[in-house]
Design a protein around this motif. Structure first.
Motif, PDB file in Angstrom:
ATOM      1  N   GLU A  37       1.039   0.603   1.449  1.00 44.09           N
ATOM      2  CA  GLU A  37       0.579   1.917   2.060  1.00 44.09           C
ATOM      3  C   GLU A  37      -0.287   2.716   1.056  1.00 44.09           C
ATOM      4  O   GLU A  37      -1.473   3.075   1.750  1.00 44.09           O
ATOM      5  CB  GLU A  37       1.812   2.851   2.409  1.00 44.09           C
ATOM      6  N   LEU A  38      -0.258   2.738  -0.100  1.00 43.28           N
ATOM      7  CA  LEU A  38      -1.334   3.280  -1.055  1.00 43.28           C
ATOM      8  C   LEU A  38      -2.360   2.535  -1.074  1.00 43.28           C
ATOM      9  O   LEU A  38      -3.480   2.987  -1.001  1.00 43.28           O
ATOM     10  CB  LEU A  38      -0.664   3.283  -2.497  1.00 43.28           C
ATOM     11  N   VAL A  39      -2.447   1.146  -1.199  1.00 42.16           N
ATOM     12  CA  VAL A  39      -3.862   0.281  -1.174  1.00 42.16           C
ATOM     13  C   VAL A  39      -4.333   0.652   0.242  1.00 42.16           C
ATOM     14  O   VAL A  39      -5.485   0.536   0.621  1.00 42.16           O
ATOM     15  CB  VAL A  39      -3.435  -1.298  -1.486  1.00 42.16           C
ATOM     16  N   ARG A  40      -3.621   0.568   1.577  1.00 47.82           N
ATOM     17  CA  ARG A  40      -4.087   0.673   2.831  1.00 47.82           C
ATOM     18  C   ARG A  40      -5.097   2.111   3.047  1.00 47.82           C
ATOM     19  O   ARG A  40      -6.108   2.137   3.528  1.00 47.82           O
ATOM     20  CB  ARG A  40      -2.910   0.725   3.817  1.00 47.82           C
ATOM     21  N   GLN A  41      -4.418   3.107   2.391  1.00 50.26           N
ATOM     22  CA  GLN A  41      -5.009   4.320   2.315  1.00 50.26           C
ATOM     23  C   GLN A  41      -6.392   4.375   1.428  1.00 50.26           C
ATOM     24  O   GLN A  41      -7.176   4.982   1.778  1.00 50.26           O
ATOM     25  CB  GLN A  41      -4.060   5.605   1.791  1.00 50.26           C
ATOM     26  N   LEU A  42      -6.455   3.509   0.572  1.00 50.46           N
ATOM     27  CA  LEU A  42      -7.263   3.622  -0.203  1.00 50.46           C
ATOM     28  C   LEU A  42      -8.666   2.757   0.362  1.00 50.46           C
ATOM     29  O   LEU A  42      -9.802   3.241   0.221  1.00 50.46           O
ATOM     30  CB  LEU A  42      -7.120   3.001  -1.518  1.00 50.46           C
TER      31      LEU A  42
END
Length: 104
Positions: A37-42
């Motif tokens: 999720e962190l990578v998706r948001q970035l």
């Protein structure tokens, strides 16, 4: 390990941690989903910067938007499958605040 007669130091971790396999598996899945999720948001933020800079063709903007929507849907399905909410994936980093701040 403390020598015989030596007092035990406060705050020392126990030699053994009791953890059942199910809770370990659930915590690992939660960590992996949080990182994804962190990578998706970035990626989403980077895509928005590129769109706003005007460096993408209209077709590329459309493709990017569709890909991001599909990725968000896939994450929602994974959260549902493993029984997590969005809030449960947002780790509290103490004084730094939440890991996954949401634009409000």
């Amino acid at each position: 390990m403390a020598e015989p007669g030596e007092p035990r130091r406060a705050g020392r971790l126990p030699r053994r941690v009791d953890a059942d396999a199910e809770s370990v598996r659930r915590d690992l899945v939660r960590l992996v989903l949080t990182i994804v999720e962190l990578v998706r948001q970035l990626m989403e933020r980077q895509a928005l910067r590129r769109v706003e800079s005007g460096t993408l063709a209209e077709e590329q903007v459309e493709d990017l938007g569709l890909a991001l929507m599909e990725l968000e849907q896939a994450m929602a399905e994974l959260r549902d499958h493993f029984g997590f909410t969005e809030a449960e994936l947002n780790l509290d980093l103490g004084p730094l605040g939440p890991l996954l701040p949401r634009d409000g």
